[in-house]
Every structure is written in C-alpha cells, then in structure tokens.
Write an enzyme that holds these catalytic residues in place. Sequence first.
Site, PDB file in Angstrom:
ATOM      1  N   ARG A  12       0.517  -1.297   0.095  1.00  0.00           N
ATOM      2  CA  ARG A  12       0.031   0.518  -0.028  1.00  0.00           C
ATOM      3  C   ARG A  12       0.450   1.031   0.108  1.00  0.00           C
ATOM      4  NH1 ARG A  12      -0.792   1.075   5.678  1.00  0.00           N
ATOM      5  NH2 ARG A  12       0.160  -0.682   6.961  1.00  0.00           N
ATOM      6  N   SER A  64      12.765  11.259   4.309  1.00  0.00           N
ATOM      7  CA  SER A  64      11.368  11.776   4.943  1.00  0.00           C
ATOM      8  C   SER A  64      11.514  13.531   5.364  1.00  0.00           C
ATOM      9  CB  SER A  64      10.736  11.535   6.290  1.00  0.00           C
ATOM     10  OG  SER A  64       9.514  12.491   6.824  1.00  0.00           O
ATOM     11  N   TYR A  93      11.448   9.007  14.547  1.00  0.00           N
ATOM     12  CA  TYR A  93      10.899   8.671  13.837  1.00  0.00           C
ATOM     13  C   TYR A  93      11.909   9.454  12.615  1.00  0.00           C
ATOM     14  CZ  TYR A  93       8.665   8.789   9.020  1.00  0.00           C
ATOM     15  OH  TYR A  93       7.594   8.861   7.477  1.00  0.00           O
ATOM     16  N   ALA A 121      14.576  10.720  13.688  1.00  0.00           N
ATOM     17  CA  ALA A 121      15.747   9.844  13.881  1.00  0.00           C
ATOM     18  C   ALA A 121      16.563   8.993  13.542  1.00  0.00           C
ATOM     19  CB  ALA A 121      16.520   9.329  15.507  1.00  0.00           C
ATOM     20  N   LYS A 154      15.056   8.590   9.894  1.00  0.00           N
ATOM     21  CA  LYS A 154      15.035   9.697   8.716  1.00  0.00           C
ATOM     22  C   LYS A 154      16.573  10.428   8.834  1.00  0.00           C
ATOM     23  CE  LYS A 154      10.685   7.153   7.276  1.00  0.00           C
ATOM     24  NZ  LYS A 154      11.207   6.794   6.755  1.00  0.00           N
ATOM     25  N   ILE A 160       2.204  13.134   1.902  1.00  0.00           N
ATOM     26  CA  ILE A 160       2.048  12.546   1.338  1.00  0.00           C
ATOM     27  C   ILE A 160       0.585  11.713   1.756  1.00  0.00           C
ATOM     28  CG2 ILE A 160       2.216  10.714  -0.314  1.00  0.00           C
ATOM     29  CD1 ILE A 160       4.272  13.065  -0.597  1.00  0.00           C
TER      30      ILE A 160
END
Length: 247
Positions: free
Chosen positions: A14, A142, A155, A157, A159, A188
């Site tokens: 997905r 990101s 998150y 960290a 990325k 997004i």
Amino acid sequence: MLKNKVALITGASRGIGKGIAEAFAKNDANIAFTFASSVEKARAFEQELALKYGVKVIGYQSDASNYNAAQELAEKVVADFGSIDILINNAGITRDTLLMRMSEEQWDQVINTNLKSAFNLTKACLKTFLKNKAGSIINMTSVVGVTGNAGQANYAASKAGMIGFTKSIAKELGSRNVRCNAIAPGFIETEMTAALNADVVKGWVDTIPLKRGGTTDDVANACLFLASDMSTYITGQTLSVCGGMLM
Ligand code: NAP
C-alpha cells in the site's frame, strides 16, 4: 525507462511503495516487492500489476527489520528473477509520541523497521550489485529527518540516520558503479498520514508552498528518475518531494 530491470521494493502492499511498484511496472520493470502482514492486498496487487503491464511480479512476506529474513529474501529474489538492479528501501512505520511518553519498544520498533531495514536489505543485495558492477539504491527518508519534529524523535532519528547511511554507501560503492540516493517526501496522502486529525493536516498544508499534500505518484516519479539511467551521474543526494516545504 526500466526495461529488463529487476526492482526490489520493500513495503509495497500500500501507500508510497505501491505507487512506486506501479510506476516501475508501467515502465517495464519486473517487480519483487515485500509486505509485513497485508497478505490479501499483496496477492491482489501482484495479479493486478502482472495483468495490467505484462511484467513479472512477486510479493514476498518478509520483515525488513529482520537481518536473516533480508538475506533470505535477496537470495529468493535472485533465484526467482535472475538478478536485482534496483533496491528501494521504502518500508517504514511511525510510533508518534512525545519523548516523555515514548517507550523503549516504540523507539526500537521505529529504528529497526525504518533504519536497520536499510542496512539489512542493502547488505543483502550487495553481492549482486558488485557482481553486476551496477545498481541503484533509493532510501525513503522524510523531510522530518532533516528538520526534526516534535512527537517524532524516533521517526526523525531513523530518517536522519538514513540520510547519513545513503551518503556513506554512495562514497563506498561509487567506484563500483553502484549509486545510492535518498528521497525525502513531505506530506504525502497515504494510510500513514490518514491517521492524522484534520487540523494537523490543514496545518501541514498551509505551510506547503504548492498548497497541497503530495500523491504517491509524485514520489514514484522521483524514484523512477533516480532508478533509471536518466540519473547515472547522481549519487549521495537527498531529493525532497515536498511541494517546497523544505527549502
Ligand atoms: P504506509 O501506507 O503505512 O505503508 C507502509 C508499507 O510498509 C506497507 O506496505 C507495510 O506492509 C510495509 N511495512 C511496514 N513494516 C514493515 C516491515 N517490518 N517489513 C516489511 N514491510 C513493512 O506508509 P507510506 O505512507 O506509504 O510510507 C512509505 C515510506 O515513506 C515510509 O518509509 C515512510 O516513513 C516514508 N514517508 C512517508 C510520508 C507520508 O507522508 N506518507 C512522508 C515522508 C516519508 P503491510 O501493508 O503488510 O503492513
């Protein structure tokens, strides 16, 4: 743009991964993709892509955060497809909360799924890339890996780590004609962001110069460029696909 290429895309049942798989199949790539638990969605997608574009498509249930599973996966893909030309490290999760409330488990889950997975899969595909003297690796980071974000220390960290990983691999493997780039999506519209409340979404959109959330196609088109021979002199870069949010 990708005729006779084999792309391995993690987390494509997905969201963004699915959009990338579709764009690549449309451009004649054969697609190996992974998923964590969406067995039915993955099987339906596998059939849909193969029928629509006449390419070979296999979905593998494989936990990207597991080192041994990644090794087994790469071996299976090479056995099934003959090679791997493109690796997209896309699988990712969020476990958002303020540091004060963040558990060790929430930290570890995000770091392992988002960052360790890139190590696992890149290492697993390395032998094939070196043998081919070619390869394109794309890591899905990101904008928050660059800016940081309250409530997303784990998150952000993971990325940010992916960006450092991307640059290091680009330096290590450049002489072998293996390229490694990152894509930094902004906001997004996928199931990951559907979980956010309407006020948060409006807040994000108001700060975006192009005044809209991105689509999975917006990200997939950037991936197509970095995966293809259109970008043979580009490595170690982070391309933001964020409507101008990050400047
Ligand atoms: P999504 O809709 O939640 O889809 C995540 C995908 O990853 C699914 O296919 C899921 O499989 C798979 N996955 C999760 N854990 C996995 C694991 N351990 N092993 C293998 N596959 C796993 O997410 P998305 O919005 O498309 O995001 C894709 C990537 O883009 C992520 O790395 C995310 O951090 C990054 N990103 C997204 C945005 C955004 O605005 N959406 C912005 C910046 C960056 P199942 O279906 O089986 O669970």
